[in-house]
Write a protein that holds these residues in place. Structure first.
Motif, short mmCIF file in Angstrom:
data_model
loop_
_atom_site.label_atom_id
_atom_site.label_comp_id
_atom_site.label_asym_id
_atom_site.label_seq_id
_atom_site.Cartn_x
_atom_site.Cartn_y
_atom_site.Cartn_z
N THR A 18 22.51 70.07 11.19
CA THR A 18 21.60 70.77 10.30
C THR A 18 22.11 70.66 8.86
O THR A 18 23.29 70.41 8.63
CB THR A 18 21.45 72.26 10.68
OG1 THR A 18 22.75 72.88 10.61
CG2 THR A 18 20.87 72.40 12.08
N THR A 19 21.18 70.87 7.91
CA THR A 19 21.54 70.85 6.49
C THR A 19 20.99 72.11 5.82
O THR A 19 20.01 72.70 6.29
CB THR A 19 20.94 69.62 5.78
OG1 THR A 19 19.53 69.65 5.91
CG2 THR A 19 21.49 68.33 6.36
N ASP A 20 21.60 72.51 4.73
CA ASP A 20 21.13 73.69 4.00
C ASP A 20 20.04 73.34 2.99
O ASP A 20 19.42 74.22 2.41
CB ASP A 20 22.27 74.43 3.32
CG ASP A 20 22.93 73.63 2.21
OD1 ASP A 20 22.84 72.39 2.21
OD2 ASP A 20 23.55 74.25 1.32
N LEU A 21 19.78 72.05 2.75
CA LEU A 21 18.74 71.59 1.84
C LEU A 21 17.82 70.61 2.55
O LEU A 21 18.28 69.86 3.41
CB LEU A 21 19.35 70.89 0.61
CG LEU A 21 20.31 71.68 -0.26
CD1 LEU A 21 20.91 70.78 -1.32
CD2 LEU A 21 19.62 72.88 -0.88
N GLU A 22 16.57 70.59 2.17
CA GLU A 22 15.63 69.59 2.67
C GLU A 22 15.46 68.46 1.66
O GLU A 22 15.06 67.36 2.02
CB GLU A 22 14.27 70.22 2.97
CG GLU A 22 14.29 71.21 4.11
CD GLU A 22 14.69 70.57 5.43
OE1 GLU A 22 14.21 69.47 5.74
OE2 GLU A 22 15.50 71.18 6.16
N VAL A 30 24.98 69.06 -0.72
CA VAL A 30 24.33 69.48 0.51
C VAL A 30 25.41 69.84 1.54
O VAL A 30 26.44 69.18 1.63
CB VAL A 30 23.40 68.37 1.08
CG1 VAL A 30 24.16 67.12 1.43
CG2 VAL A 30 22.61 68.88 2.28
N GLU A 31 25.16 70.93 2.27
CA GLU A 31 26.07 71.34 3.34
C GLU A 31 25.50 70.84 4.65
O GLU A 31 24.36 71.12 4.99
CB GLU A 31 26.22 72.85 3.37
CG GLU A 31 27.16 73.34 4.47
CD GLU A 31 27.28 74.84 4.50
OE1 GLU A 31 28.00 75.40 3.66
OE2 GLU A 31 26.60 75.44 5.36
N THR A 33 26.10 70.68 8.84
CA THR A 33 26.80 71.44 9.88
C THR A 33 26.47 70.89 11.26
O THR A 33 25.30 70.74 11.61
CB THR A 33 26.40 72.93 9.82
OG1 THR A 33 26.63 73.43 8.51
CG2 THR A 33 27.19 73.75 10.83
N TYR A 60 30.45 68.52 3.22
CA TYR A 60 29.63 68.63 2.01
C TYR A 60 29.44 67.24 1.42
O TYR A 60 30.41 66.51 1.22
CB TYR A 60 30.30 69.55 1.00
CG TYR A 60 30.50 70.94 1.55
CD1 TYR A 60 29.50 71.90 1.43
CD2 TYR A 60 31.67 71.28 2.24
CE1 TYR A 60 29.67 73.16 1.98
CE2 TYR A 60 31.84 72.54 2.78
CZ TYR A 60 30.84 73.48 2.64
OH TYR A 60 30.99 74.73 3.18
N GLN A 126 14.69 75.71 -4.67
CA GLN A 126 16.10 75.57 -4.33
C GLN A 126 17.01 76.43 -5.21
O GLN A 126 18.23 76.31 -5.13
CB GLN A 126 16.51 74.11 -4.39
CG GLN A 126 15.72 73.29 -3.38
CD GLN A 126 16.36 71.97 -3.08
OE1 GLN A 126 17.54 71.78 -3.28
NE2 GLN A 126 15.58 71.06 -2.57
#
Length: 192
Positions: A18-22, A30-31, A33, A60, A126
Protein backbone atom coordinates in the motif's frame (compact mmCIF):
# COMPACT_ATOMS: atom_id res chain seq x y z
CA UNK A 1 16.15 -45.64 8.83
CA UNK A 2 14.84 -42.86 6.57
CA UNK A 3 15.95 -39.28 7.18
CA UNK A 4 13.17 -36.72 7.11
CA UNK A 5 13.45 -33.00 6.80
CA UNK A 6 10.82 -30.53 7.87
CA UNK A 7 9.99 -27.94 5.24
CA UNK A 8 8.15 -24.74 6.06
CA UNK A 9 6.07 -23.28 3.28
CA UNK A 10 5.19 -19.58 3.40
CA UNK A 11 1.86 -18.43 1.96
CA UNK A 12 1.86 -14.92 0.46
CA UNK A 13 -1.85 -14.68 -0.40
CA UNK A 14 -2.51 -11.96 2.21
CA UNK A 15 0.62 -9.88 1.52
CA UNK A 16 -0.17 -6.45 0.06
CA UNK A 17 1.70 -3.28 -0.88
CA UNK A 18 0.00 0.00 0.00
CA UNK A 19 0.98 3.66 -0.44
CA UNK A 20 -0.01 6.81 1.43
CA UNK A 21 -0.39 8.76 -1.86
CA UNK A 22 -2.25 8.02 -5.08
CA UNK A 23 -0.40 10.76 -6.98
CA UNK A 24 3.11 12.02 -6.26
CA UNK A 25 3.78 15.72 -6.71
CA UNK A 26 7.53 16.45 -6.82
CA UNK A 27 9.32 16.90 -4.38
CA UNK A 28 7.05 14.87 -2.09
CA UNK A 29 7.94 11.53 -0.67
CA UNK A 30 5.65 8.49 -0.87
CA UNK A 31 5.41 5.96 1.96
CA UNK A 32 5.19 2.34 0.79
CA UNK A 33 4.12 -0.36 3.25
CA UNK A 34 4.13 -4.15 2.97
CA UNK A 35 1.28 -5.61 5.01
CA UNK A 36 0.64 -9.23 6.01
CA UNK A 37 4.13 -10.72 6.32
CA UNK A 38 5.66 -10.70 9.79
CA UNK A 39 9.40 -11.46 10.07
CA UNK A 40 9.92 -11.31 6.31
CA UNK A 41 12.90 -9.97 4.41
CA UNK A 42 12.38 -7.10 1.99
CA UNK A 43 14.31 -5.89 -1.02
CA UNK A 44 13.03 -2.67 -2.62
CA UNK A 45 13.80 -1.38 -6.11
CA UNK A 46 12.51 1.39 -8.35
CA UNK A 47 12.92 2.43 -11.97
CA UNK A 48 14.13 5.89 -10.88
CA UNK A 49 14.38 8.10 -7.82
CA UNK A 50 15.70 7.50 -4.32
CA UNK A 51 14.76 4.96 -1.67
CA UNK A 52 15.18 4.56 2.07
CA UNK A 53 15.49 2.09 3.75
CA UNK A 54 15.70 -0.88 1.40
CA UNK A 55 15.33 -3.73 3.90
CA UNK A 56 12.26 -2.84 5.98
CA UNK A 57 8.49 -3.37 5.61
CA UNK A 58 8.07 0.41 5.23
CA UNK A 59 10.11 2.35 2.70
CA UNK A 60 10.04 5.91 1.39
CA UNK A 61 10.45 6.80 -2.26
CA UNK A 62 11.11 10.17 -3.83
CA UNK A 63 10.93 10.21 -7.64
CA UNK A 64 13.14 12.64 -9.52
CA UNK A 65 11.19 12.68 -12.80
CA UNK A 66 7.62 13.15 -14.01
CA UNK A 67 5.36 10.65 -15.77
CA UNK A 68 5.07 7.44 -13.73
CA UNK A 69 7.24 5.63 -11.21
CA UNK A 70 7.11 1.92 -10.39
CA UNK A 71 8.17 0.60 -7.00
CA UNK A 72 8.88 -3.10 -6.49
CA UNK A 73 9.54 -5.07 -3.34
CA UNK A 74 10.60 -8.70 -3.11
CA UNK A 75 9.17 -10.16 0.08
CA UNK A 76 10.82 -13.41 1.19
CA UNK A 77 10.57 -15.86 4.07
CA UNK A 78 11.63 -19.50 4.53
CA UNK A 79 13.07 -19.66 1.01
CA UNK A 80 9.82 -18.51 -0.60
CA UNK A 81 9.34 -15.10 -2.16
CA UNK A 82 6.75 -12.86 -3.76
CA UNK A 83 7.30 -9.70 -5.82
CA UNK A 84 4.82 -6.86 -5.32
CA UNK A 85 4.78 -3.66 -7.33
CA UNK A 86 2.93 -0.36 -7.46
CA UNK A 87 2.97 2.30 -10.19
CA UNK A 88 2.06 5.90 -9.40
CA UNK A 89 1.75 9.01 -11.58
CA UNK A 90 4.28 11.77 -10.85
CA UNK A 91 3.68 15.47 -11.55
CA UNK A 92 5.66 18.68 -11.23
CA UNK A 93 3.94 21.25 -9.01
CA UNK A 94 2.67 23.61 -11.72
CA UNK A 95 1.24 26.61 -9.94
CA UNK A 96 -1.25 27.88 -12.51
CA UNK A 97 -4.99 28.18 -13.20
CA UNK A 98 -5.05 24.64 -14.62
CA UNK A 99 -3.82 23.09 -11.36
CA UNK A 100 -5.58 25.43 -8.89
CA UNK A 101 -9.02 26.66 -9.94
CA UNK A 102 -12.55 27.62 -8.96
CA UNK A 103 -15.49 26.38 -11.06
CA UNK A 104 -17.38 29.15 -12.89
CA UNK A 105 -20.82 28.15 -11.53
CA UNK A 106 -22.58 25.97 -8.97
CA UNK A 107 -26.18 25.21 -8.02
CA UNK A 108 -26.84 25.10 -4.26
CA UNK A 109 -30.38 23.73 -4.66
CA UNK A 110 -30.21 20.67 -2.41
CA UNK A 111 -30.03 18.01 -5.15
CA UNK A 112 -26.57 16.84 -3.94
CA UNK A 113 -24.99 17.81 -7.27
CA UNK A 114 -22.75 20.89 -7.32
CA UNK A 115 -24.37 22.15 -4.10
CA UNK A 116 -21.16 23.70 -2.76
CA UNK A 117 -18.33 25.72 -4.24
CA UNK A 118 -14.76 24.87 -3.33
CA UNK A 119 -11.30 25.51 -4.68
CA UNK A 120 -10.11 22.53 -6.74
CA UNK A 121 -6.54 21.25 -6.83
CA UNK A 122 -4.51 18.09 -6.25
CA UNK A 123 -2.35 20.28 -4.01
CA UNK A 124 -5.32 20.67 -1.66
CA UNK A 125 -6.23 16.98 -1.84
CA UNK A 126 -2.74 16.11 -0.66
CA UNK A 127 -2.36 18.97 1.84
CA UNK A 128 0.52 20.56 -0.05
CA UNK A 129 -0.39 24.26 -0.21
CA UNK A 130 1.96 26.40 1.85
CA UNK A 131 -0.50 29.30 2.17
CA UNK A 132 -4.12 29.89 1.19
CA UNK A 133 -6.60 32.78 1.23
CA UNK A 134 -10.02 32.83 -0.47
CA UNK A 135 -12.67 35.56 -0.44
CA UNK A 136 -16.10 35.74 -2.05
CA UNK A 137 -18.07 39.00 -2.23
CA UNK A 138 -21.36 40.15 -3.72
CA UNK A 139 -21.89 42.91 -6.31
CA UNK A 140 -22.02 45.54 -3.51
CA UNK A 141 -18.67 44.47 -2.13
CA UNK A 142 -20.03 42.70 0.95
CA UNK A 143 -17.79 39.88 2.05
CA UNK A 144 -19.68 36.58 1.81
CA UNK A 145 -16.79 34.24 2.69
CA UNK A 146 -13.23 34.74 3.87
CA UNK A 147 -11.17 31.69 4.74
CA UNK A 148 -7.58 30.53 5.07
CA UNK A 149 -8.58 26.86 5.14
CA UNK A 150 -8.27 25.21 1.70
CA UNK A 151 -10.86 22.58 2.70
CA UNK A 152 -13.59 25.17 3.33
CA UNK A 153 -16.44 25.65 0.87
CA UNK A 154 -19.32 28.03 0.18
CA UNK A 155 -22.85 26.63 0.35
CA UNK A 156 -24.55 29.56 -1.44
CA UNK A 157 -25.77 31.33 1.70
CA UNK A 158 -25.11 34.74 3.22
CA UNK A 159 -25.82 35.31 6.92
CA UNK A 160 -27.69 32.00 6.99
CA UNK A 161 -30.02 32.72 4.06
CA UNK A 162 -29.73 31.38 0.50
CA UNK A 163 -28.46 34.00 -1.95
CA UNK A 164 -30.44 34.80 -5.09
CA UNK A 165 -29.08 33.61 -8.45
CA UNK A 166 -26.36 36.10 -9.37
CA UNK A 167 -22.67 36.54 -10.11
CA UNK A 168 -20.27 36.78 -7.16
CA UNK A 169 -16.68 37.96 -7.26
CA UNK A 170 -13.80 36.08 -5.72
CA UNK A 171 -10.17 36.60 -4.82
CA UNK A 172 -7.86 33.61 -4.39
CA UNK A 173 -4.23 33.59 -3.29
CA UNK A 174 -2.25 30.37 -2.81
CA UNK A 175 1.39 29.46 -2.34
CA UNK A 176 2.07 26.16 -4.10
CA UNK A 177 4.44 23.37 -2.97
CA UNK A 178 7.37 24.85 -4.89
CA UNK A 179 6.92 28.29 -3.27
CA UNK A 180 5.26 29.96 -6.28
CA UNK A 181 2.42 32.35 -5.49
CA UNK A 182 -0.73 32.26 -7.59
CA UNK A 183 -3.31 35.06 -7.40
CA UNK A 184 -6.65 34.79 -9.20
CA UNK A 185 -9.66 37.08 -9.37
CA UNK A 186 -12.87 36.30 -11.15
CA UNK A 187 -16.54 35.59 -10.76
CA UNK A 188 -18.75 32.60 -10.10
CA UNK A 189 -22.43 32.22 -10.96
CA UNK A 190 -24.96 30.89 -8.46
CA UNK A 191 -27.73 28.96 -10.22
CA UNK A 192 -30.91 27.75 -8.50
Amino acid sequence: MVDTEEVTYTEFADVTLTTDLEVIIIPNEVELTVNGCADCDYFWTTDNGTFSPVDEAIAYGMPDFTDEVTYEVEVSKNGCSEVLFRSLPVFMPNCDEFHVFIPIAFSPNGDNQNDVLRVRSQFIDQGLLQDFEWMIYNRWGQEILHTRNPLDFWDGTFQGDPVEPDNFGYYLRVVCPDGQELVQQGSVTVLR
